[in-house]
Design an enzyme around this catalytic site. Sequence first.
Site, PDB file in Angstrom:
ATOM      1  N   TRP A 157       0.832  -1.205   0.000  1.00  0.00           N
ATOM      2  CA  TRP A 157       0.000   0.000   0.000  1.00  0.00           C
ATOM      3  C   TRP A 157       0.866   1.254   0.000  1.00  0.00           C
ATOM      4  CZ3 TRP A 157      -4.447  -1.059  -1.784  1.00  0.00           C
ATOM      5  CH2 TRP A 157      -5.092  -2.256  -1.470  1.00  0.00           C
ATOM      6  N   ARG A 269     -32.176  20.103 -10.619  1.00  0.00           N
ATOM      7  CA  ARG A 269     -33.166  19.032 -10.525  1.00  0.00           C
ATOM      8  C   ARG A 269     -34.408  19.523  -9.782  1.00  0.00           C
ATOM      9  NH1 ARG A 269     -34.811  14.070 -12.617  1.00  0.00           N
ATOM     10  NH2 ARG A 269     -35.502  12.665 -10.953  1.00  0.00           N
ATOM     11  N   GLU A 364      -3.120   5.869   7.277  1.00  0.00           N
ATOM     12  CA  GLU A 364      -2.448   6.809   8.184  1.00  0.00           C
ATOM     13  C   GLU A 364      -3.151   6.903   9.535  1.00  0.00           C
ATOM     14  OE1 GLU A 364      -0.450  10.235   6.888  1.00  0.00           O
ATOM     15  OE2 GLU A 364      -0.399   9.620   4.789  1.00  0.00           O
TER      16      GLU A 364
END
Length: 405
Positions: A157, A269, A364
């Site tokens: 990672w 909308r 983290e």
Amino acid sequence: MMNFDFTEEQELLRNTVRSFVDKEIMPYIKEWDEKQHFETSILTRLADLGLMGVCIPEQYGGSGMDYNSLAIVCEELERGDMAFRTAVSVHTGLNSMTLLQWGTEEQKQKYLVPQSKGQKVGAFGLTEPNAGSDVAAMQTTARDAGDHYVLNGSKTWISICDAADHFLVFAYTDKSKKHHGISAFIVERTWEGFSSKAIKGKLGIRAGNTGEIFFDNVKVPKENLLGQEGDGFKIAMSALDNGRFTVAAGACGTIMASLEASVKYCHERSTFGKEIGRHQLVQQMIAKMEAGLVQSRLLVYRAGCLKNQGKRNTRETSLAKWQACDYAYEAANDAVQIHGAYGFSNEYPVERYLRNAKAPVIYEGTREIHTVMQGEYVLGYRVDKPLSNMLPAWPFESVTEEAVK
């Protein structure tokens, strides 16, 4: 009296980064995300703007701005996409600021200066397949071989694993000492025995480069030891104070992006004969985003002010990282809800915000780790001791090795 106003320089910085994001990232990010493509040229262009070393003193190739200026950069970059904020977080927050804090003058000249100018890219290697929150469970080792160390193991990672030139790597030099036996090293990509491999199929940050790095009998010169043997855990934790600060600042960008997209859609909308923004439950979600943004920024800038004063900020940064990342995930989730069925497709950007927003809740320091940290601070079980090294206070004057120590 507290002053929450930005300086003219900071306002200019925000406008510069926002314009860059609007022109260089926004038009292409949907395609990059779909193709899981990390556009490395963005880093080159950020370097051209002086943004790869924004809070590094000018004498080390940086722009010499304060630490809250770094927060502004991270917020605006993440408004475009988390992938590029992540790259700056790792390069500047985890790597370059750690070199500034712990490096010798020779190490700063060799590694920090080109990184601050954006000529080289730095990354950070702490996490392993079986060592995340439990750092002491790492298996990577560095054996003393006279004039060098022999590094073996792997990290996972690792952001910008394929794009970085330099890596801060943590390994055991004496496993019998547990945390006190971990040391930190500056490792170059070109050294024999080093390799990297990208991870594909991630839920989010698909436009970023994340993967594994491997060390097969990599020879590390003695002069590339950062600090002293056994300082690695302290160095890693101080680096995380800087990295978490940038993650928290970036989370403000996700909240801002979610809010901007939602406000725009609320005016476009209509349902039941009126704009959806007129419905109180939609207003409630919009109000939550605004509150989360303001609160997160205040926590981030408070931590940044402590950094500017050269004060330890582990507690404040932890709180900012925890809360801002939670607010960002909630904001992105509400943004999808406001967009209804359209929020479930990539026709609108909010589904990407939601996918991306999950990662910082984990990395983290997970939400759970930060919750425990804050509880222990309040109960008096955790008390921060002064570090042997702190970041130099801003405004930077002559930053010498003695001044940093």
